[in-house]
Design an enzyme around this catalytic site. Structure first.
Site, PDB file in Angstrom:
ATOM      1  N   ASN A  11       0.654  -1.277   0.175  1.00 48.51           N
ATOM      2  CA  ASN A  11       0.090   0.149   0.001  1.00 48.51           C
ATOM      3  C   ASN A  11       0.772   1.409  -0.012  1.00 48.51           C
ATOM      4  OD1 ASN A  11       0.424  -1.172   2.551  1.00 48.51           O
ATOM      5  ND2 ASN A  11      -0.933   0.461   3.511  1.00 48.51           N
ATOM      6  N   ARG A  12       2.197   1.127   0.053  1.00 52.50           N
ATOM      7  CA  ARG A  12       2.854   2.422   0.234  1.00 52.50           C
ATOM      8  C   ARG A  12       4.313   1.650  -0.125  1.00 52.50           C
ATOM      9  NH1 ARG A  12       4.659   3.584   5.679  1.00 52.50           N
ATOM     10  NH2 ARG A  12       3.565   1.987   6.920  1.00 52.50           N
ATOM     11  N   GLY A  13       5.375   3.002  -0.428  1.00 49.47           N
ATOM     12  CA  GLY A  13       6.714   2.627  -0.203  1.00 49.47           C
ATOM     13  C   GLY A  13       7.207   1.633  -1.622  1.00 49.47           C
ATOM     14  N   ILE A  14       8.169   1.083  -1.060  1.00 54.41           N
ATOM     15  CA  ILE A  14       8.781  -0.068  -2.276  1.00 54.41           C
ATOM     16  C   ILE A  14       7.727  -0.951  -2.612  1.00 54.41           C
ATOM     17  CG2 ILE A  14      10.390  -1.838  -2.607  1.00 54.41           C
ATOM     18  CD1 ILE A  14      12.137  -0.146  -0.533  1.00 54.41           C
ATOM     19  N   ARG A  34      -2.708  -3.467   5.176  1.00 54.61           N
ATOM     20  CA  ARG A  34      -3.169  -3.596   6.470  1.00 54.61           C
ATOM     21  C   ARG A  34      -4.675  -2.770   6.836  1.00 54.61           C
ATOM     22  NH1 ARG A  34       1.299  -3.865  10.906  1.00 54.61           N
ATOM     23  NH2 ARG A  34       1.792  -1.956  10.175  1.00 54.61           N
ATOM     24  N   VAL A  49       1.141  -9.943   8.278  1.00 60.56           N
ATOM     25  CA  VAL A  49       1.954 -10.965   7.563  1.00 60.56           C
ATOM     26  C   VAL A  49       2.500 -11.921   8.823  1.00 60.56           C
ATOM     27  CG1 VAL A  49       4.303  -9.447   7.965  1.00 60.56           C
ATOM     28  CG2 VAL A  49       3.769 -11.346   6.006  1.00 60.56           C
ATOM     29  N   GLY A  77       7.532  -5.018   6.118  1.00 61.88           N
ATOM     30  CA  GLY A  77       8.570  -4.909   7.000  1.00 61.88           C
ATOM     31  C   GLY A  77       8.660  -3.651   7.898  1.00 61.88           C
ATOM     32  N   TYR A 140      16.573  -4.981  13.745  1.00 61.16           N
ATOM     33  CA  TYR A 140      16.226  -5.125  12.162  1.00 61.16           C
ATOM     34  C   TYR A 140      17.384  -5.730  11.465  1.00 61.16           C
ATOM     35  CZ  TYR A 140      15.211  -2.520   7.672  1.00 61.16           C
ATOM     36  OH  TYR A 140      14.788  -2.293   6.265  1.00 61.16           O
ATOM     37  N   ILE A 173      16.416   4.130   0.494  1.00 54.30           N
ATOM     38  CA  ILE A 173      15.149   4.385  -0.560  1.00 54.30           C
ATOM     39  C   ILE A 173      14.322   5.499  -0.136  1.00 54.30           C
ATOM     40  CG2 ILE A 173      13.495   3.314  -2.113  1.00 54.30           C
ATOM     41  CD1 ILE A 173      16.426   2.014  -1.977  1.00 54.30           C
TER      42      ILE A 173
HETATM   43  P1  NDP Z   1       7.160   1.578   4.508  1.00 51.99           P
HETATM   44  O1  NDP Z   1       7.239   1.759   5.890  1.00 51.99           O
HETATM   45  O2  NDP Z   1       7.112   2.805   3.471  1.00 51.99           O
HETATM   46  O3  NDP Z   1       6.227   0.205   4.090  1.00 51.99           O
HETATM   47  C1  NDP Z   1       6.125  -1.011   4.860  1.00 51.99           C
HETATM   48  C2  NDP Z   1       5.025  -1.634   4.390  1.00 51.99           C
HETATM   49  O4  NDP Z   1       4.775  -3.101   5.194  1.00 51.99           O
HETATM   50  C3  NDP Z   1       3.570  -1.106   4.511  1.00 51.99           C
HETATM   51  O5  NDP Z   1       2.897  -1.461   3.483  1.00 51.99           O
HETATM   52  C4  NDP Z   1       3.173  -1.588   5.730  1.00 51.99           C
HETATM   53  O6  NDP Z   1       1.777  -1.749   5.925  1.00 51.99           O
HETATM   54  C5  NDP Z   1       3.684  -3.063   5.513  1.00 51.99           C
HETATM   55  N1  NDP Z   1       3.742  -3.985   6.959  1.00 51.99           N
HETATM   56  C6  NDP Z   1       4.520  -3.701   7.919  1.00 51.99           C
HETATM   57  N2  NDP Z   1       3.925  -4.528   8.902  1.00 51.99           N
HETATM   58  C7  NDP Z   1       3.515  -5.375   8.335  1.00 51.99           C
HETATM   59  C8  NDP Z   1       2.614  -6.620   9.016  1.00 51.99           C
HETATM   60  N3  NDP Z   1       2.950  -6.870  10.259  1.00 51.99           N
HETATM   61  N4  NDP Z   1       1.633  -7.254   8.267  1.00 51.99           N
HETATM   62  C9  NDP Z   1       1.350  -6.731   6.802  1.00 51.99           C
HETATM   63  N5  NDP Z   1       2.084  -5.618   6.316  1.00 51.99           N
HETATM   64  C10 NDP Z   1       3.062  -4.928   7.029  1.00 51.99           C
HETATM   65  O7  NDP Z   1       8.434   0.881   4.085  1.00 51.99           O
HETATM   66  P2  NDP Z   1       9.515   0.584   2.855  1.00 51.99           P
HETATM   67  O8  NDP Z   1       8.751   0.817   1.671  1.00 51.99           O
HETATM   68  O9  NDP Z   1      10.541   1.803   2.814  1.00 51.99           O
HETATM   69  O10 NDP Z   1      10.192  -0.777   3.244  1.00 51.99           O
HETATM   70  C11 NDP Z   1       9.575  -2.071   2.440  1.00 51.99           C
HETATM   71  C12 NDP Z   1      10.611  -3.161   2.724  1.00 51.99           C
HETATM   72  O11 NDP Z   1      12.069  -2.705   2.061  1.00 51.99           O
HETATM   73  C13 NDP Z   1      10.811  -3.371   4.230  1.00 51.99           C
HETATM   74  O12 NDP Z   1      10.925  -4.939   4.260  1.00 51.99           O
HETATM   75  C14 NDP Z   1      11.935  -2.641   4.430  1.00 51.99           C
HETATM   76  O13 NDP Z   1      12.692  -3.369   5.439  1.00 51.99           O
HETATM   77  C15 NDP Z   1      12.916  -2.607   3.109  1.00 51.99           C
HETATM   78  N6  NDP Z   1      13.869  -1.690   3.138  1.00 51.99           N
HETATM   79  C16 NDP Z   1      13.580  -0.224   3.042  1.00 51.99           C
HETATM   80  C17 NDP Z   1      14.594   0.663   2.741  1.00 51.99           C
HETATM   81  C18 NDP Z   1      14.357   2.094   2.940  1.00 51.99           C
HETATM   82  O14 NDP Z   1      15.398   2.798   2.726  1.00 51.99           O
HETATM   83  N7  NDP Z   1      13.050   2.486   2.586  1.00 51.99           N
HETATM   84  C19 NDP Z   1      16.023   0.044   2.651  1.00 51.99           C
HETATM   85  C20 NDP Z   1      16.183  -1.350   2.885  1.00 51.99           C
HETATM   86  C21 NDP Z   1      15.344  -2.150   2.910  1.00 51.99           C
HETATM   87  P3  NDP Z   1       1.122  -0.481   6.578  1.00 51.99           P
HETATM   88  O15 NDP Z   1       1.102   0.694   5.761  1.00 51.99           O
HETATM   89  O16 NDP Z   1      -0.402  -1.045   6.987  1.00 51.99           O
HETATM   90  O17 NDP Z   1       1.786  -0.218   7.830  1.00 51.99           O
END
Ligand code: NDP
Length: 234
Positions: A11-14, A34, A49, A77, A140, A173
């Site tokens: 739903n957001r980010g990567i 979520r 998850v 994550g 982490y 990122i």
């Molecule tokens: P965001 O915080 O932007 O997004 C995290 C996503 O994971 C959201 O969609 C969130 O849902 C979901 N999520 C978290 N916990 C749960 C759960 N228990 N069950 C289901 N969904 C869950 O993070 P990023 O996009 O930045 O990161 C994505 C991945 O990339 C992660 O694994 C992160 O560790 C990894 N990463 C990111 C980096 C960065 O610089 N951004 C660098 C290296 C790795 P909700 O919106 O509902 O919270």
């Protein structure tokens, strides 16, 4: 041919960038959220998850409505940062639950369908900090290092059935996760990145497209950095 692609935390980010990239290729994208999700025309399904019941409900629904997942991107994550003496047990457990156990639970269900299909691509989203370490992120970094061991073990287990398992190790990122960094810390981090900038989420998504596709058919058990050179040498 359009593939059934599951992206967790889309739903957001990567995760959102990855879902958009696969959707633009014509794949059937199942995207998990979520609490809320954007208006993108994916098949949205709810997922916690780290909870087995939620993962089982998700896969029962996908398999009934679409069929077995052919491409899994285990992206969901969280971070719960803190120096070791201040890190609570729940901050440790929550991060292990979402990042490591969560990847295990979705992979276990996805692998079942892929074994029947005799093909599949599993992609974990790790992090450069698995190799570099990061003060205040012992929980982490441990999960992201754990994902490398999991990916490589599964690459050995599943390779003979044409199921590949790889990991993308992003650096920094531009997402909500890094939006909390103050500008001094961002400047310090940027000064250590050979390419001199943070990345856009789509720069990770394009590597996921490559790892899921035919062009990478002889690649498994690999850790692919998308970090502007930050982690090179590891
Ligand atoms: P965001 O915080 O932007 O997004 C995290 C996503 O994971 C959201 O969609 C969130 O849902 C979901 N999520 C978290 N916990 C749960 C759960 N228990 N069950 C289901 N969904 C869950 O993070 P990023 O996009 O930045 O990161 C994505 C991945 O990339 C992660 O694994 C992160 O560790 C990894 N990463 C990111 C980096 C960065 O610089 N951004 C660098 C290296 C790795 P909700 O919106 O509902 O919270």
């Amino acid at each position: 041919m359009s593939r059934i692609v599951l992206v967790t935390g889309a739903n957001r980010g990567i995760g959102l960038a990855i879902a958009r990239a696969f959707h633009s290729l014509g794949d059937q994208v199942i995207a998990t959220f979520r609490s809320e999700h954007p208006a993108d025309p994916f098949h949205w399904l709810q997922l916690e998850v780290n909870e087995k019941d939620s993962v089982d409900r998700l896969f029962d629904e996908i398999e009934k409505s679409f069929g077995p997942v052919e491409v899994l991107i285990a992206n969901a994550g969280i971070t719960r940062d803190g120096l070791i003496l201040r890190m609570s047990e729940s901050d440790f457990d929550d991060v292990i639950g979402a990042n490591l156990k969560g990847a295990f639970l979705v992979t276990q269900r996805a692998a079942k369908g892929m074994l029947k299909l005799k093909r599949g691509s599993i992609i974990f989203i790790g992090s450069v900090v698995a190799m570099l370490g990061s003060a205040g992120q012992s929980n982490y970094a441990a999960t992201k290092a754990g994902l490398i061991g999991m990916a490589r073990s599964l690459a050995r287990e599943l390779g003979s059935r044409s199921i590949r398992v790889n990991l993308i190790a992003p650096g920094f990122i531009e997402t909500d996760m890094t939006a909390t960094l103050d500008s001094d810390r961002k400047k310090m981090i940027t000064s250590q990145i050979p390419l001199g900038r943070l990345a856009e989420p789509d720069e990770v998504a394009q590597v996921a497209i490559f790892l899921a596709g035919e062009s990478s058919r002889y690649i498994t058990g690999a850790v692919i950095p998308v970090d502007g050179g930050l982690g090179m040498g590891n």
